[in-house]
Design a protein around this motif. Structure first.
Motif, PDB file in Angstrom:
ATOM      1  N   MET A   1       0.818  -1.161   0.000  1.00 26.62           N
ATOM      2  CA  MET A   1       0.000   0.000   0.000  1.00 26.62           C
ATOM      3  C   MET A   1       0.863   1.225   0.000  1.00 26.62           C
ATOM      4  SD  MET A   1      -2.250  -0.656   3.255  1.00 26.62           S
ATOM      5  CE  MET A   1      -1.537  -1.819   4.238  1.00 26.62           C
ATOM      6  N   LYS A   2       0.921   1.925  -1.023  1.00 25.33           N
ATOM      7  CA  LYS A   2       1.543   3.211  -0.945  1.00 25.33           C
ATOM      8  C   LYS A   2       0.518   4.043  -0.275  1.00 25.33           C
ATOM      9  CE  LYS A   2       5.300   4.222  -3.693  1.00 25.33           C
ATOM     10  NZ  LYS A   2       6.339   4.059  -3.008  1.00 25.33           N
ATOM     11  N   SER A   3       0.907   5.253   0.220  1.00 26.26           N
ATOM     12  CA  SER A   3      -0.102   5.981   0.940  1.00 26.26           C
ATOM     13  C   SER A   3      -1.347   6.089   0.117  1.00 26.26           C
ATOM     14  CB  SER A   3       0.292   7.368   1.312  1.00 26.26           C
ATOM     15  OG  SER A   3       1.554   7.657   1.089  1.00 26.26           O
ATOM     16  N   SER A   4      -1.208   6.126  -1.200  1.00 25.68           N
ATOM     17  CA  SER A   4      -2.397   6.127  -2.000  1.00 25.68           C
ATOM     18  C   SER A   4      -3.136   4.817  -1.908  1.00 25.68           C
ATOM     19  CB  SER A   4      -2.043   6.396  -3.444  1.00 25.68           C
ATOM     20  OG  SER A   4      -1.193   5.427  -3.916  1.00 25.68           O
ATOM     21  N   ILE A   6      -2.938   2.604   0.861  1.00 26.26           N
ATOM     22  CA  ILE A   6      -3.429   2.383   2.223  1.00 26.26           C
ATOM     23  C   ILE A   6      -4.819   2.936   2.302  1.00 26.26           C
ATOM     24  CG2 ILE A   6      -3.126   4.216   3.892  1.00 26.26           C
ATOM     25  CD1 ILE A   6      -1.422   2.654   5.455  1.00 26.26           C
ATOM     26  N   LYS A   7      -5.094   3.899   1.351  1.00 23.83           N
ATOM     27  CA  LYS A   7      -6.388   4.498   1.313  1.00 23.83           C
ATOM     28  C   LYS A   7      -7.418   3.418   1.083  1.00 23.83           C
ATOM     29  CE  LYS A   7      -4.198   8.532  -0.459  1.00 23.83           C
ATOM     30  NZ  LYS A   7      -3.938   9.490  -1.317  1.00 23.83           N
ATOM     31  N   THR A   8      -7.045   2.410   0.318  1.00 26.84           N
ATOM     32  CA  THR A   8      -7.981   1.311   0.161  1.00 26.84           C
ATOM     33  C   THR A   8      -7.838   0.347   1.318  1.00 26.84           C
ATOM     34  OG1 THR A   8      -7.631   1.501  -2.170  1.00 26.84           O
ATOM     35  CG2 THR A   8      -8.676  -0.480  -1.425  1.00 26.84           C
ATOM     36  N   THR A   9      -6.601   0.121   1.729  1.00 27.12           N
ATOM     37  CA  THR A   9      -6.346  -0.903   2.740  1.00 27.12           C
ATOM     38  C   THR A   9      -7.019  -0.625   4.039  1.00 27.12           C
ATOM     39  OG1 THR A   9      -4.240  -1.467   1.860  1.00 27.12           O
ATOM     40  CG2 THR A   9      -4.552  -1.969   4.100  1.00 27.12           C
ATOM     41  N   LEU A  10      -6.826   0.515   4.621  1.00 27.44           N
ATOM     42  CA  LEU A  10      -7.404   0.726   5.923  1.00 27.44           C
ATOM     43  C   LEU A  10      -8.826   1.146   5.787  1.00 27.44           C
ATOM     44  CD1 LEU A  10      -4.372   2.216   7.500  1.00 27.44           C
ATOM     45  CD2 LEU A  10      -5.504   0.136   8.106  1.00 27.44           C
ATOM     46  N   ALA A  11      -9.510   0.569   4.867  1.00 31.65           N
ATOM     47  CA  ALA A  11     -10.887   0.902   4.760  1.00 31.65           C
ATOM     48  C   ALA A  11     -11.770  -0.274   4.846  1.00 31.65           C
ATOM     49  CB  ALA A  11     -11.120   1.581   3.456  1.00 31.65           C
ATOM     50  N   ALA A  12     -11.260  -1.420   4.914  1.00 28.88           N
ATOM     51  CA  ALA A  12     -12.140  -2.554   4.825  1.00 28.88           C
ATOM     52  C   ALA A  12     -12.528  -3.205   6.091  1.00 28.88           C
ATOM     53  CB  ALA A  12     -11.529  -3.578   3.931  1.00 28.88           C
ATOM     54  N   LEU A  13     -11.984  -2.978   7.138  1.00 30.44           N
ATOM     55  CA  LEU A  13     -12.309  -3.735   8.340  1.00 30.44           C
ATOM     56  C   LEU A  13     -13.723  -3.521   8.841  1.00 30.44           C
ATOM     57  CD1 LEU A  13      -8.963  -3.298  10.148  1.00 30.44           C
ATOM     58  CD2 LEU A  13      -9.754  -5.273   9.012  1.00 30.44           C
ATOM     59  N   PHE A  14     -14.489  -2.616   8.261  1.00 29.95           N
ATOM     60  CA  PHE A  14     -15.868  -2.396   8.722  1.00 29.95           C
ATOM     61  C   PHE A  14     -16.838  -2.233   7.598  1.00 29.95           C
ATOM     62  CE2 PHE A  14     -13.737  -0.921  12.337  1.00 29.95           C
ATOM     63  CZ  PHE A  14     -14.538  -1.326  13.336  1.00 29.95           C
ATOM     64  N   PHE A  90     -12.214  -3.195   6.861  1.00 31.99           N
ATOM     65  CA  PHE A  90     -11.717  -1.995   7.539  1.00 31.99           C
ATOM     66  C   PHE A  90     -10.856  -1.176   6.585  1.00 31.99           C
ATOM     67  CE2 PHE A  90      -8.467   0.266   9.902  1.00 31.99           C
ATOM     68  CZ  PHE A  90      -9.183   0.913  10.893  1.00 31.99           C
ATOM     69  N   GLU A  91     -10.019  -1.880   5.835  1.00 34.02           N
ATOM     70  CA  GLU A  91      -9.174  -1.211   4.858  1.00 34.02           C
ATOM     71  C   GLU A  91     -10.021  -0.447   3.866  1.00 34.02           C
ATOM     72  OE1 GLU A  91      -5.715  -2.029   3.600  1.00 34.02           O
ATOM     73  OE2 GLU A  91      -5.067  -3.172   5.299  1.00 34.02           O
ATOM     74  N   ALA A  92     -11.090  -1.068   3.429  1.00 31.12           N
ATOM     75  CA  ALA A  92     -11.899  -0.463   2.400  1.00 31.12           C
ATOM     76  C   ALA A  92     -12.640   0.765   2.881  1.00 31.12           C
ATOM     77  CB  ALA A  92     -12.874  -1.476   1.879  1.00 31.12           C
ATOM     78  N   GLN A  93     -13.033   0.789   4.118  1.00 28.19           N
ATOM     79  CA  GLN A  93     -13.833   1.904   4.611  1.00 28.19           C
ATOM     80  C   GLN A  93     -12.999   3.081   5.093  1.00 28.19           C
ATOM     81  OE1 GLN A  93     -17.415   1.089   6.232  1.00 28.19           O
ATOM     82  NE2 GLN A  93     -17.705   3.014   7.250  1.00 28.19           N
ATOM     83  N   PHE A  94     -11.884   2.797   5.733  1.00 28.16           N
ATOM     84  CA  PHE A  94     -11.144   3.886   6.382  1.00 28.16           C
ATOM     85  C   PHE A  94      -9.771   4.154   5.768  1.00 28.16           C
ATOM     86  CE2 PHE A  94     -13.807   2.022   9.856  1.00 28.16           C
ATOM     87  CZ  PHE A  94     -14.723   3.065   9.892  1.00 28.16           C
ATOM     88  N   GLY A  95      -9.452   3.463   4.679  1.00 24.88           N
ATOM     89  CA  GLY A  95      -8.114   3.575   4.117  1.00 24.88           C
ATOM     90  C   GLY A  95      -7.712   4.964   3.677  1.00 24.88           C
TER      91      GLY A  95
END
Length: 241
Positions: A1-4, A6-14, A90-95
């Protein structure tokens, strides 16, 4: 995950909800005397890789579960199993928000892989993650994002698929393919997982009973912490510490 990424990564846990059930474990195992006697990965100040505004924090330390490395930012920890659907969600929602906070230097994120949700599939994915962190750290964030998403969509990846996924984000060092096919870090991953599940992560005051586990400065963070704009999320985070 580049910072761009991680935007996807830290969005999926929820997935669109404020309630995080997470992947839970059974009763706590007896921790082993040592985590592993196998090959040791690189660029791990603890048992996790630390993403900062300047990229991955490089290190030659022996991996062990501990609090995230101290920096001038708020140092956030995330324990995840690559086969854990709530971790992918969580990655998907808050990334995007988390990536922005990393880019701005407001937080660092130390991502600790464990393997208990899906046995060998979890171990293989965590091993591949360590391989990319070790031999192509500039691609680790993007690989983490894509790994969680691919496992969620496909129900797990074999060695060939993991090698292909790593190559798709630019992680093509031949040592990565070798580490994946030989399972170079699997013994380490098994040992670290057995050592920490059901136990307090040293130096954090936080106990790992399931994934994802998000914490900072000894505080387990509530699920909506990273909701809203980066400014709103930062204010919420600071209010919990």
């Amino acid at each position: 995950m580049k910072s761009s990424r991680i935007k996807t990564t830290l969005a999926a846990l929820f997935v669109g909800a404020l309630v995080l059930t997470g992947c839970s474990m059974g009763g706590p195992p007896e921790p082993p005397e040592t985590a592993t006697e196998g090959l040791v990965p690189m660029n791990l100040e603890t048992a996790g890789v630390t993403y900062t505004s300047d990229g991955v924090l490089e290190s030659d330390a022996a991996p062990a579960f501990a609090a995230p490395p101290e920096t001038d930012a708020i140092d956030v920890g995330m324990v995840f199993d690559p086969m854990c659907p709530p971790c992918a969600n969580f990655e998907a929602q808050f990334g995007e928000t988390i990536a922005s906070l990393i880019d701005s230097g407001d937080i660092t994120l130390t991502a600790y892989p464990v393997a208990f949700v899906a046995g060998e599939l979890s171990e293989k994915s965590a091993n591949a993650f360590y391989a990319v962190v070790s031999y192509s750290p500039e691609h680790a964030q993007e690989f983490q994002t894509e790994l969680l998403a691919a496992n969620l969509a496909q129900g797990g990846l074999d060695d060939d698929a993991l090698i292909e996924l790593a190559a798709s984000v630019g992680a093509t060092d031949e040592k990565i393919e070798q580490a994946i096919t030989e399972g170079s870090f699997i013994d380490l991953i098994k040992g670290l997982t057995e050592q920490v599940l059901g136990q307090e992560i040293p130096g954090t005051g936080v106990t790992l009973s399931g994934t994802p586990l998000i914490f900072a400065e000894g505080v387990e963070l509530e699920s909506p912490t990273f909701s809203g704009t980066p400014e709103e999320a930062l204010a919420t985070l600071e209010s919990q510490l």
